[in-house]
Design a protein around this motif. Structure first.
Motif, mmCIF file in Angstrom:
data_model
loop_
_atom_site.group_PDB
_atom_site.id
_atom_site.type_symbol
_atom_site.label_atom_id
_atom_site.label_comp_id
_atom_site.label_asym_id
_atom_site.label_seq_id
_atom_site.Cartn_x
_atom_site.Cartn_y
_atom_site.Cartn_z
ATOM 1 N N TYR A 1 -0.671 4.850 3.209
ATOM 2 C CA TYR A 1 -1.876 4.022 3.280
ATOM 3 C C TYR A 1 -2.727 4.176 2.025
ATOM 4 C CZ TYR A 1 -6.269 2.032 4.903
ATOM 5 O OH TYR A 1 -7.401 1.266 5.003
ATOM 6 N N ASP A 2 -2.961 5.433 1.612
ATOM 7 C CA ASP A 2 -3.875 5.708 0.505
ATOM 8 C C ASP A 2 -3.278 5.338 -0.846
ATOM 9 O OD1 ASP A 2 -6.580 6.980 0.107
ATOM 10 O OD2 ASP A 2 -5.418 8.190 -1.312
ATOM 11 N N ARG A 3 -1.970 5.540 -1.020
ATOM 12 C CA ARG A 3 -1.342 5.356 -2.328
ATOM 13 C C ARG A 3 -0.589 4.043 -2.490
ATOM 14 N NH1 ARG A 3 -4.471 8.764 -4.901
ATOM 15 N NH2 ARG A 3 -4.324 10.904 -4.119
ATOM 16 N N VAL A 4 -0.243 3.388 -1.378
ATOM 17 C CA VAL A 4 0.525 2.149 -1.464
ATOM 18 C C VAL A 4 -0.256 0.971 -0.874
ATOM 19 C CG1 VAL A 4 2.672 0.975 -0.826
ATOM 20 C CG2 VAL A 4 2.698 3.427 -1.349
ATOM 21 N N PHE A 5 -0.656 1.102 0.403
ATOM 22 C CA PHE A 5 -1.314 -0.010 1.085
ATOM 23 C C PHE A 5 -2.635 -0.386 0.412
ATOM 24 C CE2 PHE A 5 -4.261 -1.702 4.240
ATOM 25 C CZ PHE A 5 -3.525 -2.739 4.797
ATOM 26 N N VAL A 6 -3.489 0.602 0.143
ATOM 27 C CA VAL A 6 -4.810 0.306 -0.433
ATOM 28 C C VAL A 6 -4.698 -0.359 -1.805
ATOM 29 C CG1 VAL A 6 -6.947 1.340 -1.313
ATOM 30 C CG2 VAL A 6 -6.052 2.038 0.907
ATOM 31 N N PRO A 7 -3.892 0.171 -2.748
ATOM 32 C CA PRO A 7 -3.778 -0.518 -4.042
ATOM 33 C C PRO A 7 -3.263 -1.947 -3.925
ATOM 34 C CG PRO A 7 -2.947 1.720 -4.225
ATOM 35 C CD PRO A 7 -3.180 1.468 -2.767
ATOM 36 N N LEU A 8 -2.274 -2.175 -3.037
ATOM 37 C CA LEU A 8 -1.759 -3.528 -2.861
ATOM 38 C C LEU A 8 -2.828 -4.445 -2.277
ATOM 39 C CD1 LEU A 8 1.858 -2.885 -1.485
ATOM 40 C CD2 LEU A 8 1.225 -3.814 -3.717
ATOM 41 N N ALA A 9 -3.534 -3.955 -1.247
ATOM 42 C CA ALA A 9 -4.589 -4.769 -0.638
ATOM 43 C C ALA A 9 -5.716 -5.020 -1.633
ATOM 44 C CB ALA A 9 -5.123 -4.067 0.609
ATOM 45 N N ARG A 10 -6.022 -4.015 -2.458
ATOM 46 C CA ARG A 10 -7.089 -4.153 -3.453
ATOM 47 C C ARG A 10 -6.772 -5.260 -4.457
ATOM 48 N NH1 ARG A 10 -7.290 1.077 -6.087
ATOM 49 N NH2 ARG A 10 -8.406 1.815 -4.240
ATOM 50 N N ALA A 11 -5.480 -5.391 -4.794
ATOM 51 C CA ALA A 11 -5.065 -6.425 -5.749
ATOM 52 C C ALA A 11 -5.327 -7.822 -5.208
ATOM 53 C CB ALA A 11 -3.581 -6.253 -6.075
ATOM 54 N N PHE A 12 -5.264 -7.987 -3.875
ATOM 55 C CA PHE A 12 -5.494 -9.294 -3.266
ATOM 56 C C PHE A 12 -6.964 -9.540 -2.936
ATOM 57 C CE2 PHE A 12 -0.961 -8.728 -2.407
ATOM 58 C CZ PHE A 12 -0.458 -9.994 -2.702
ATOM 59 N N THR A 13 -7.658 -8.497 -2.460
ATOM 60 C CA THR A 13 -9.031 -8.688 -1.978
ATOM 61 C C THR A 13 -10.097 -8.340 -3.014
ATOM 62 O OG1 THR A 13 -9.200 -6.429 -1.079
ATOM 63 C CG2 THR A 13 -8.248 -8.125 0.351
ATOM 64 N N GLY A 14 -9.760 -7.450 -3.959
ATOM 65 C CA GLY A 14 -10.750 -7.014 -4.937
ATOM 66 C C GLY A 14 -11.712 -5.978 -4.406
ATOM 67 N N LYS A 15 -11.502 -5.540 -3.175
ATOM 68 C CA LYS A 15 -12.376 -4.532 -2.576
ATOM 69 C C LYS A 15 -11.884 -3.135 -2.940
ATOM 70 C CE LYS A 15 -13.564 -7.479 1.349
ATOM 71 N NZ LYS A 15 -14.942 -7.715 0.913
ATOM 72 N N PRO A 16 -12.799 -2.181 -3.206
ATOM 73 C CA PRO A 16 -12.383 -0.829 -3.610
ATOM 74 C C PRO A 16 -11.443 -0.159 -2.618
ATOM 75 C CG PRO A 16 -14.733 -1.132 -3.982
ATOM 76 C CD PRO A 16 -14.259 -2.340 -3.241
ATOM 77 N N SER A 17 -11.655 -0.403 -1.309
ATOM 78 C CA SER A 17 -10.802 0.230 -0.295
ATOM 79 C C SER A 17 -9.738 -0.710 0.256
ATOM 80 C CB SER A 17 -11.662 0.766 0.860
ATOM 81 O OG SER A 17 -12.468 1.824 0.398
ATOM 82 N N GLY A 18 -9.528 -1.819 -0.424
ATOM 83 C CA GLY A 18 -8.472 -2.745 -0.035
ATOM 84 C C GLY A 18 -8.881 -3.704 1.066
ATOM 85 N N ILE A 19 -9.233 -3.165 2.210
ATOM 86 C CA ILE A 19 -9.709 -3.977 3.333
ATOM 87 C C ILE A 19 -11.032 -3.390 3.814
ATOM 88 C CG2 ILE A 19 -7.436 -4.761 4.098
ATOM 89 C CD1 ILE A 19 -7.410 -2.525 6.161
ATOM 90 N N THR A 20 -11.780 -4.166 4.557
ATOM 91 C CA THR A 20 -13.057 -3.672 5.068
ATOM 92 C C THR A 20 -12.813 -2.642 6.165
ATOM 93 O OG1 THR A 20 -13.290 -5.329 6.815
ATOM 94 C CG2 THR A 20 -14.101 -5.930 4.625
ATOM 95 N N MET A 21 -13.833 -1.871 6.459
ATOM 96 C CA MET A 21 -13.725 -0.859 7.511
ATOM 97 C C MET A 21 -13.424 -1.504 8.855
ATOM 98 S SD MET A 21 -16.811 1.737 6.413
ATOM 99 C CE MET A 21 -17.931 0.459 5.835
ATOM 100 N N LEU A 22 -14.043 -2.647 9.140
ATOM 101 C CA LEU A 22 -13.833 -3.301 10.430
ATOM 102 C C LEU A 22 -12.439 -3.907 10.527
ATOM 103 C CD1 LEU A 22 -17.329 -4.960 10.977
ATOM 104 C CD2 LEU A 22 -16.404 -2.909 12.069
ATOM 105 N N GLN A 23 -11.916 -4.419 9.413
ATOM 106 C CA GLN A 23 -10.528 -4.905 9.428
ATOM 107 C C GLN A 23 -9.566 -3.755 9.713
ATOM 108 O OE1 GLN A 23 -10.415 -6.632 5.519
ATOM 109 N NE2 GLN A 23 -10.903 -8.701 6.248
ATOM 110 N N ARG A 24 -9.846 -2.613 9.133
ATOM 111 C CA ARG A 24 -9.006 -1.436 9.354
ATOM 112 C C ARG A 24 -9.014 -1.029 10.826
ATOM 113 N NH1 ARG A 24 -9.251 4.158 5.769
ATOM 114 N NH2 ARG A 24 -7.551 5.223 6.856
ATOM 115 N N ILE A 25 -10.199 -1.033 11.428
ATOM 116 C CA ILE A 25 -10.325 -0.668 12.841
ATOM 117 C C ILE A 25 -9.542 -1.645 13.721
ATOM 118 C CG2 ILE A 25 -11.962 -0.472 14.758
ATOM 119 C CD1 ILE A 25 -14.057 0.419 12.597
ATOM 120 N N GLY A 26 -9.650 -2.939 13.423
ATOM 121 C CA GLY A 26 -8.978 -3.958 14.223
ATOM 122 C C GLY A 26 -7.466 -3.849 14.178
ATOM 123 N N ILE A 27 -6.903 -3.534 12.999
ATOM 124 C CA ILE A 27 -5.451 -3.361 12.884
ATOM 125 C C ILE A 27 -4.989 -2.225 13.787
ATOM 126 C CG2 ILE A 27 -3.586 -2.670 11.323
ATOM 127 C CD1 ILE A 27 -5.146 -4.112 9.072
ATOM 128 N N GLY A 28 -5.736 -1.119 13.791
ATOM 129 C CA GLY A 28 -5.381 0.012 14.653
ATOM 130 C C GLY A 28 -5.429 -0.343 16.127
#
Length: 572
Positions: free
Chosen positions: A392-419
């Motif tokens: 998550y920290d080394r692969v998912f976040v950098p890939l998501a960051r490339a699409f969203t431009g957000k420092p953590s890749g996805i928002t905190m609430l998006q992260r909660i919803g996926i779980g």
């Protein structure tokens, strides 16, 4: 130690850039960035939490087997007791956080809570080594002697709930104190703080894994006293480690303002007193002060009435400030997110209770003569977490960051919803596996033989455990970061205690749900879904019920998440 003010002396230091704004050292002096905080200090604090998780899960992971074994309780009663205790342990941080943020500070609260923790674990060990009736004696003399002495039961539950009280001071403060070691105003430390929550959960899952692979085996195959005694030793070592890092810690510098809880209460009281004040008067007052309402200010507008006294005056002390009102709004915005996490918390309780009892009935042999303890299957939750967090920290976040431009890749609430979605999948898988177990028990004529192992490998349970672990990486860590980040800085212990309270209330709701289902499905000669003979029970129906409830929860969560206004510009 935390309740100190920065001296004016440091304000004119030639090395001002090296000082951390709003932080002091253990002596109350301005603290240098180069010699304090960061991963250096966080390492001590994470080490403490690893030991604490080793201790806590040394109790909770196998508690249902201790209650149904040495204490002789039924499966349903034991599950209710586990949920009630877990709920108390998760709700007590609300009180601990209030004491820490309003009076003692996080450091002192951690030390005091750790001492109580060690005392509680010592008493718990004592209760387990007191002489009582062994299972073999019980079988030879009849059921009347199967129950342990009353004083032993009292001592056990007193010790158990003393652990819950210690949790109240320990849990909300340790993580908040660890995150405080990173300066959110510094670009590099801000990135490190975001990763801190991921690696925090990675490390405590490692501690949990040690518990599930070592302690559970000791408890079931060697001695319960030793199984409870080792956590006591680990907590004593944890306290020594924590004190060792004192000189490197950053402490929050407090001013002379009121405690955050009192400010929040004052806003609610003032808004209620001014409930008859017109909105026009408030708007006029804001325009005269040059205060332009932002998007967040438009929510909970009734609290704006706290800005003006009932007599129309603005004398200091009679009205609340604009920042205090906005602070109260930020806290109220958390309530819908808090409420929509409760069903997830109910699902979170299942590995400690019914998943474990499922495993007892199945083929747990690794090789002839060696069986894996059923509670140790929970280690696959930790394995799922430990394996997935680096991804998550080394692969998912950098890939998501490339699409969203957000420092953590996805928002905190998006992260909660996926779980939450993954937890629904876990419950569906658990229901299908349990249905298969019941069919095999029927096929081999084992319905009336609960003590005979069902010829189905326990490894069939692994997918549901791993799915729970991966869902925790999203939802649990997301909730931790959300409730830390979205509260005012002085509320951070309270913010994390709100996160823990989700699982506290969820535990009580789980206990209530088990009790309600037990009454609704049992009686009139019928076996309930939670019959002591699991071959006649229907845990699969219960898992489908939880999957349905979780689906409704996710839909509700998405609705509130879409309308949530973040408290800060950072939305990840």
């Amino acid at each position: 130690m935390a309740a100190v003010s920065i001296s004016a002396e440091g304000a004119h230091s030639p090395l001002l850039d090296d000082f951390v704004d709003g932080a002091v050292d253990h002596k109350g002096q301005p603290v240098r960035r180069s010699s304090s905080g960061g991963w250096r200090s966080a390492g001590f604090i994470i080490g403490v939490e690893v030991a604490e998780r080793f201790a806590y899960y040394g109790i909770s992971s196998n508690l249902i087997n201790y209650l149904t074994g040495p204490l002789g309780q039924s499966v349903a009663t034991a599950a209710e007791n586990v949920n009630a205790w877990a709920g108390t342990a998760s709700l007590s941080p609300l009180l601990g956080a209030f004491i820490a943020d309003s009076f003692l500070g996080r450091y002192r609260t951690i030390v005091i809570a750790s001492v109580i923790y060690i005392l509680a674990l010592g008493l718990l060990t004592l209760s387990a080594v007191l002489p009582s009736v062994s299972p073999s004696d019980c079988q030879s003399v009849g059921n009347i002697s199967c129950f342990p002495p009353f004083y032993q039961v009292v001592l056990f539950f007193f010790s158990l709930y003393l652990v819950a009280i210690a949790q109240g001071g320990h849990k909300p403060c340790v993580q908040a104190f660890g995150a405080d070691q990173f300066d959110g105003q510094d670009p590099q430390e801000c990135k490190a703080k975001s990763s801190f929550f991921n690696w925090w959960y990675f490390c405590i899952s490692t501690g949990t894994l040690m518990t599930l692979t070592i302690l559970n085996y000791i408890q079931e195959n060697l001695n319960w006293g030793l199984g409870f005694g080792l956590p006591c030793v680990s907590m004593a070592a944890a306290l020594a480690l924590f004190l060792l890092g004192t000189r490197t810690y950053r402490f929050s510098a407090k001013g002379d303002e009121r405690s955050p809880f009192l400010r929040f209460t004052a806003v609610l009281v003032a808004a209620f007193k001014n409930r008859k004040t017109t909105s026009l008067a408030i708007v006029t007052d804001q325009e005269s002060c040059g205060t332009l309402p932002d998007e967040g200010s438009e929510q909970f507008k009734f609290l704006n009435k706290a800005l003006i006294a009932p007599d129309g005056s603005k004398e200091e002390g009679k009205v609340c400030t604009f920042s205090e009102v906005e602070e109260a709004k930020a806290v109220l915005r958390l309530i819908p997110i808090w409420a929509t996490g409760l069903v997830y918390a109910i699902v979170f309780q299942q590995p400690n209770t019914f998943f474990t009892k499922q495993g007892v009935t199945m083929d747990r042999s690794i090789r002839p003569g060696l069986n894996i303890p059923s509670a140790s299957l929970q280690s696959f939750i930790s394995i799922g977490i430990i394996a997935f967090i680096p991804i998550y920290d080394r692969v998912f976040v950098p890939l998501a960051r490339a699409f969203t431009g957000k420092p953590s890749g996805i928002t905190m609430l998006q992260r909660i919803g996926i779980g939450m979605f993954l937890s629904i999948t876990a419950m569906a898988v658990a229901a299908l596996v349990e249905s298969e177990r019941l069919e095999i028990a029927l096929e081999y004529g084992l319905i009336d033989q609960p003590n005979v192992t069902v010829p189905m490998s326990v490894w069939w349970l692994i997918p549901q455990y791993i799915l729970i672990g991966v869902s925790d990486v999203f939802t649990m860590v997301g909730l931790q970061e959300f409730f830390y980040d979205q509260v005012p800085s002085e509320w951070r212990s309270i913010g994390l205690s709100l996160y823990f309270s989700i699982f506290g209330v969820g535990s009580f709701l789980s206990s209530f749900l088990v009790s309600a289902v037990e009454k609704a499905t049992g009686g009139s000669g019928r076996e309930s879904w939670f019959a002591n003979n699991l071959n006649k029970a229907h845990l699969d129906y219960f898992y489908w019920l939880l999957a349905g409830m979780s689906t409704l929860e996710l839909i509700t969560f998405i609705y509130f998440a879409n309308s949530y206004i973040y408290n800060r510009a950072r939305q990840s």
